[in-house]
Motif scaffolding. Structure first.
Motif, PDB file in Angstrom:
ATOM      1  N   GLY A 115       0.781  -1.241   0.000  1.00  0.00           N
ATOM      2  CA  GLY A 115       0.000   0.000   0.000  1.00  0.00           C
ATOM      3  C   GLY A 115       0.808   1.284   0.000  1.00  0.00           C
ATOM      4  O   GLY A 115       0.265   2.358  -0.240  1.00  0.00           O
ATOM      5  N   ASN A 116       2.104   1.187   0.348  1.00  0.00           N
ATOM      6  CA  ASN A 116       2.976   2.374   0.487  1.00  0.00           C
ATOM      7  C   ASN A 116       2.445   3.357   1.542  1.00  0.00           C
ATOM      8  O   ASN A 116       2.586   4.576   1.400  1.00  0.00           O
ATOM      9  CB  ASN A 116       3.180   3.079  -0.873  1.00  0.00           C
ATOM     10  CG  ASN A 116       4.266   4.164  -0.865  1.00  0.00           C
ATOM     11  OD1 ASN A 116       4.148   5.180  -1.544  1.00  0.00           O
ATOM     12  ND2 ASN A 116       5.313   3.978  -0.106  1.00  0.00           N
ATOM     13  N   ILE A 117       1.801   2.800   2.581  1.00  0.00           N
ATOM     14  CA  ILE A 117       1.413   3.690   3.686  1.00  0.00           C
ATOM     15  C   ILE A 117       1.943   3.195   5.040  1.00  0.00           C
ATOM     16  O   ILE A 117       1.998   3.980   5.984  1.00  0.00           O
ATOM     17  CB  ILE A 117      -0.121   3.909   3.764  1.00  0.00           C
ATOM     18  CG1 ILE A 117      -0.862   2.590   3.944  1.00  0.00           C
ATOM     19  CG2 ILE A 117      -0.645   4.675   2.553  1.00  0.00           C
ATOM     20  CD1 ILE A 117      -2.335   2.786   4.324  1.00  0.00           C
ATOM     21  N   CYS A 118       2.309   1.899   5.140  1.00  0.00           N
ATOM     22  CA  CYS A 118       2.791   1.377   6.431  1.00  0.00           C
ATOM     23  C   CYS A 118       4.290   1.046   6.382  1.00  0.00           C
ATOM     24  O   CYS A 118       5.119   1.763   6.958  1.00  0.00           O
ATOM     25  CB  CYS A 118       2.022   0.121   6.847  1.00  0.00           C
ATOM     26  SG  CYS A 118       0.258   0.404   7.143  1.00  0.00           S
ATOM     27  N   ARG A 119       4.646  -0.058   5.700  1.00  0.00           N
ATOM     28  CA  ARG A 119       6.022  -0.574   5.807  1.00  0.00           C
ATOM     29  C   ARG A 119       7.044   0.152   4.950  1.00  0.00           C
ATOM     30  O   ARG A 119       8.129   0.496   5.433  1.00  0.00           O
ATOM     31  CB  ARG A 119       6.054  -2.071   5.466  1.00  0.00           C
ATOM     32  CG  ARG A 119       5.344  -2.935   6.481  1.00  0.00           C
ATOM     33  CD  ARG A 119       5.074  -4.310   5.925  1.00  0.00           C
ATOM     34  NE  ARG A 119       4.196  -4.236   4.759  1.00  0.00           N
ATOM     35  CZ  ARG A 119       3.938  -5.224   3.923  1.00  0.00           C
ATOM     36  NH1 ARG A 119       4.508  -6.402   4.127  1.00  0.00           N
ATOM     37  NH2 ARG A 119       3.122  -5.066   2.898  1.00  0.00           N
ATOM     38  N   SER A 120       6.746   0.378   3.656  1.00  0.00           N
ATOM     39  CA  SER A 120       7.806   0.964   2.813  1.00  0.00           C
ATOM     40  C   SER A 120       8.121   2.417   3.185  1.00  0.00           C
ATOM     41  O   SER A 120       9.299   2.786   3.192  1.00  0.00           O
ATOM     42  CB  SER A 120       7.516   0.786   1.318  1.00  0.00           C
ATOM     43  OG  SER A 120       6.337   1.415   0.919  1.00  0.00           O
ATOM     44  N   PRO A 121       7.115   3.249   3.571  1.00  0.00           N
ATOM     45  CA  PRO A 121       7.517   4.581   4.045  1.00  0.00           C
ATOM     46  C   PRO A 121       8.275   4.511   5.371  1.00  0.00           C
ATOM     47  O   PRO A 121       9.159   5.333   5.628  1.00  0.00           O
ATOM     48  CB  PRO A 121       6.198   5.346   4.192  1.00  0.00           C
ATOM     49  CG  PRO A 121       5.108   4.348   4.074  1.00  0.00           C
ATOM     50  CD  PRO A 121       5.652   3.130   3.418  1.00  0.00           C
ATOM     51  N   MET A 122       7.948   3.482   6.205  1.00  0.00           N
ATOM     52  CA  MET A 122       8.703   3.326   7.456  1.00  0.00           C
ATOM     53  C   MET A 122      10.171   3.054   7.113  1.00  0.00           C
ATOM     54  O   MET A 122      11.087   3.684   7.674  1.00  0.00           O
ATOM     55  CB  MET A 122       8.119   2.193   8.311  1.00  0.00           C
ATOM     56  CG  MET A 122       8.563   2.260   9.759  1.00  0.00           C
ATOM     57  SD  MET A 122       8.038   0.842  10.770  1.00  0.00           S
ATOM     58  CE  MET A 122       6.302   1.103  10.977  1.00  0.00           C
ATOM     59  N   ALA A 123      10.401   2.142   6.168  1.00  0.00           N
ATOM     60  CA  ALA A 123      11.780   1.817   5.759  1.00  0.00           C
ATOM     61  C   ALA A 123      12.460   3.036   5.125  1.00  0.00           C
ATOM     62  O   ALA A 123      13.643   3.302   5.376  1.00  0.00           O
ATOM     63  CB  ALA A 123      11.769   0.642   4.785  1.00  0.00           C
ATOM     64  N   GLU A 124      11.693   3.795   4.319  1.00  0.00           N
ATOM     65  CA  GLU A 124      12.268   4.981   3.658  1.00  0.00           C
ATOM     66  C   GLU A 124      12.819   5.982   4.683  1.00  0.00           C
ATOM     67  O   GLU A 124      13.981   6.400   4.587  1.00  0.00           O
ATOM     68  CB  GLU A 124      11.193   5.671   2.791  1.00  0.00           C
ATOM     69  CG  GLU A 124      11.671   6.992   2.198  1.00  0.00           C
ATOM     70  CD  GLU A 124      10.599   7.748   1.409  1.00  0.00           C
ATOM     71  OE1 GLU A 124       9.524   7.181   1.126  1.00  0.00           O
ATOM     72  OE2 GLU A 124      10.869   8.919   1.071  1.00  0.00           O
ATOM     73  N   PHE A 125      11.999   6.318   5.687  1.00  0.00           N
ATOM     74  CA  PHE A 125      12.440   7.381   6.600  1.00  0.00           C
ATOM     75  C   PHE A 125      13.395   6.865   7.676  1.00  0.00           C
ATOM     76  O   PHE A 125      14.226   7.626   8.171  1.00  0.00           O
ATOM     77  CB  PHE A 125      11.236   8.147   7.155  1.00  0.00           C
ATOM     78  CG  PHE A 125      10.552   8.940   6.059  1.00  0.00           C
ATOM     79  CD1 PHE A 125      11.159  10.077   5.530  1.00  0.00           C
ATOM     80  CD2 PHE A 125       9.357   8.512   5.495  1.00  0.00           C
ATOM     81  CE1 PHE A 125      10.572  10.791   4.481  1.00  0.00           C
ATOM     82  CE2 PHE A 125       8.753   9.207   4.445  1.00  0.00           C
ATOM     83  CZ  PHE A 125       9.368  10.351   3.933  1.00  0.00           C
ATOM     84  N   VAL A 126      13.318   5.559   8.011  1.00  0.00           N
ATOM     85  CA  VAL A 126      14.335   4.996   8.904  1.00  0.00           C
ATOM     86  C   VAL A 126      15.687   5.037   8.187  1.00  0.00           C
ATOM     87  O   VAL A 126      16.699   5.470   8.758  1.00  0.00           O
ATOM     88  CB  VAL A 126      13.976   3.550   9.337  1.00  0.00           C
ATOM     89  CG1 VAL A 126      15.180   2.838   9.948  1.00  0.00           C
ATOM     90  CG2 VAL A 126      12.820   3.563  10.333  1.00  0.00           C
ATOM     91  N   MET A 127      15.709   4.628   6.918  1.00  0.00           N
ATOM     92  CA  MET A 127      16.969   4.627   6.165  1.00  0.00           C
ATOM     93  C   MET A 127      17.514   6.046   6.035  1.00  0.00           C
ATOM     94  O   MET A 127      18.712   6.273   6.218  1.00  0.00           O
ATOM     95  CB  MET A 127      16.753   3.999   4.784  1.00  0.00           C
ATOM     96  CG  MET A 127      18.036   3.704   4.062  1.00  0.00           C
ATOM     97  SD  MET A 127      19.106   2.569   4.993  1.00  0.00           S
ATOM     98  CE  MET A 127      19.374   1.323   3.764  1.00  0.00           C
ATOM     99  N   LYS A 128      16.632   7.013   5.767  1.00  0.00           N
ATOM    100  CA  LYS A 128      17.074   8.415   5.660  1.00  0.00           C
ATOM    101  C   LYS A 128      17.634   8.920   6.987  1.00  0.00           C
ATOM    102  O   LYS A 128      18.489   9.802   7.003  1.00  0.00           O
ATOM    103  CB  LYS A 128      15.914   9.302   5.204  1.00  0.00           C
ATOM    104  CG  LYS A 128      15.639   9.173   3.706  1.00  0.00           C
ATOM    105  CD  LYS A 128      14.448  10.003   3.277  1.00  0.00           C
ATOM    106  CE  LYS A 128      14.335  10.029   1.753  1.00  0.00           C
ATOM    107  NZ  LYS A 128      12.970  10.379   1.311  1.00  0.00           N
ATOM    108  N   SER A 129      17.139   8.364   8.109  1.00  0.00           N
ATOM    109  CA  SER A 129      17.653   8.782   9.423  1.00  0.00           C
ATOM    110  C   SER A 129      19.040   8.198   9.681  1.00  0.00           C
ATOM    111  O   SER A 129      19.777   8.676  10.536  1.00  0.00           O
ATOM    112  CB  SER A 129      16.696   8.348  10.545  1.00  0.00           C
ATOM    113  OG  SER A 129      16.835   6.955  10.817  1.00  0.00           O
TER     114      SER A 129
END
Ligand code: 4NP
Length: 141
Positions: A10-24
């Motif tokens: 859905g690109n609302i739970c897991r992949s955005p979580m991974a995106e912003f964790v990785m950016k951090s």
């Protein structure tokens, strides 16, 4: 700079979580996230994932909205990373032959979908571990 995209249903739970964790964790990789489906198109990051960002002090873009992966993305990214086995199978069917070697699963074990489990903390722990492993794999550590 390497370009990676995390992909879930859905690109609302897991992949955005991974995106912003990785950016951090790094600014040495270009990171985005996408959906395999168009089900949540235009919708914001799930409030459970936003709560996780707030709990752990992770900056994120509150205006990010769900976007389905496209042919343009298949060409743009160097690593296309599926959050679970079903996302991997869907992507395998979507990707052109000459992009199949860009396709990876995030971790050996599928990342549980908090849309169904309701457990955003469990997913967060696995995503932090997975992103750290990807950093090592990409030799960014
Ligand atoms: P995600 O979770 O793939 O981690 O973003 C889901 C979000 C929405 C739906 C399913 C899973 N849905 O059925 O709309």
């Amino acid at each position: 700079m390497k370009k990676i995209v995390f992909v879930c249903l859905g690109n609302i739970c897991r992949s955005p979580m991974a995106e912003f964790v990785m950016k951090s964790l790094t600014d040495q990789i270009e990171v985005e996230s996408r959906a395999t489906s168009s089900w949540e198109h235009g919708n914001p990051i799930h409030r459970g994932t936003q709560a996780i960002f707030k709990k752990h002090g992770i900056s994120y873009d509150p205006h990010k909205s769900s976007q389905q992966i496209s042919a343009k993305d298949f060409a743009k990214f160097d690593y296309i990373i599926a959050m679970d086995e079903s996302n991997l199978n869907d992507l395998r069917a979507m990707l052109p032959k000459n992009c199949q070697d860009k396709l990876y699963q995030f971790a050996d074990r599928s990342v549980p979908d908090p849309w169904y489990t309701g457990d955003f903390d469990e997913t967060y722990d696995l995503i932090v571990k997975g992103c750290q492993a990807w950093l090592t794999k990409l030799e960014m550590k």
